[in-house]
Design a protein around this motif. Sequence first.
Motif, short mmCIF file in Angstrom:
data_model
loop_
_atom_site.label_atom_id
_atom_site.label_comp_id
_atom_site.label_asym_id
_atom_site.label_seq_id
_atom_site.Cartn_x
_atom_site.Cartn_y
_atom_site.Cartn_z
N SER A 90 -4.10 7.37 -2.07
CA SER A 90 -3.61 6.04 -1.72
C SER A 90 -3.64 5.16 -2.97
CB SER A 90 -4.43 5.40 -0.59
OG SER A 90 -5.78 5.31 -0.95
N TYR A 123 -3.04 1.05 -4.43
CA TYR A 123 -2.90 -0.37 -4.11
C TYR A 123 -3.22 -1.19 -5.35
CZ TYR A 123 -4.13 -4.96 -2.22
OH TYR A 123 -4.21 -6.31 -1.99
N TYR A 125 1.09 5.67 -0.30
CA TYR A 125 0.35 6.89 -0.03
C TYR A 125 1.23 8.10 -0.32
CZ TYR A 125 -2.21 3.57 2.94
OH TYR A 125 -2.90 2.47 3.42
N SER A 161 -6.75 3.95 -4.76
CA SER A 161 -7.82 3.47 -3.89
C SER A 161 -8.69 4.60 -3.40
CB SER A 161 -7.22 2.75 -2.67
OG SER A 161 -6.51 1.62 -3.07
N GLU A 162 -8.05 5.68 -2.97
CA GLU A 162 -8.75 6.86 -2.48
C GLU A 162 -7.97 8.09 -2.87
OE1 GLU A 162 -11.11 6.40 1.68
OE2 GLU A 162 -8.93 6.40 1.84
N PHE A 217 -3.77 14.16 3.71
CA PHE A 217 -3.79 13.04 2.78
C PHE A 217 -4.02 13.53 1.35
CE2 PHE A 217 -4.73 8.96 1.08
CZ PHE A 217 -5.90 9.06 0.33
N TYR A 269 0.86 -1.18 0.00
CA TYR A 269 0.00 0.00 0.00
C TYR A 269 0.89 1.23 0.00
CZ TYR A 269 -3.58 -3.28 1.56
OH TYR A 269 -4.45 -4.34 1.67
N TYR A 315 1.16 12.15 1.12
CA TYR A 315 0.63 13.18 2.01
C TYR A 315 1.43 14.45 1.76
CZ TYR A 315 -1.59 9.48 4.84
OH TYR A 315 -2.35 8.42 5.28
#
Lengths: 114, 111
Positions: free
Chosen positions: B48, B50, B33, B55-56, B45, B31, B35
Amino acid sequence: EDQVTQSPEALRLQEGESSSLNCSYTVSGLRGLFWYRQDPGKGPEFLFTLYSAGEEKEKERLKATLTKKESFLHITAPKPEDSATYLCAVQALSYSGSARQLTFGSGTQLTVLP
Amino acid sequence: EPEVTQTPSHQVTQMGQEVILRCVPISNHLYFYWYRQILGQKVEFLVSFYNNEISEKSEIFDDQFSVERPDGSNFTLKIRSTKLEDSAMYFCATKAGTAQYFGPGTRLTVT
């Protein structure tokens, strides 16, 4: 919307003077609460994960506790090298599962004087 | 102990230019990310990632931003046309279990 509030904003302690930092949170469903340490100009350094109310974790002079609404980071007999900003973050339960983002508080800037 | 690494440590660019920030995740982490932290503000944030897809993403992550994993090891954040307000520390984080581990950050200065 997930929210994290930390207090105090800043804390000055004498070496050896124990104290606690507070993290209040609002989240739809808690997957985990995280404590990080951040030194100036550096990335957050992972300290603890707490998952459920009543849980406690310890590392050297630090102890983190969790209730349904807040978490405390207790610092026992701090030393000058404990000076840093301590960040609290929450991860909510969601459809995106483990990839879910962290929501951070503003942090508590801790200064430990020799 | 394995660490997340980021390059460059500091990037200065002119408004309107494209920048690419690079991250090498911890090897068995799945995973990823991004930020950012504007000076004196909270860590926020961005996105993200994956299984080779987003994902988001947050409201900050608009069409000017993109992420990819071009070679299976690096994880990159591209800002197509930088604005003054993009000036911030950008942190990459990676995760295998529960905790996200952060890199040292790239300080982006847009002039």
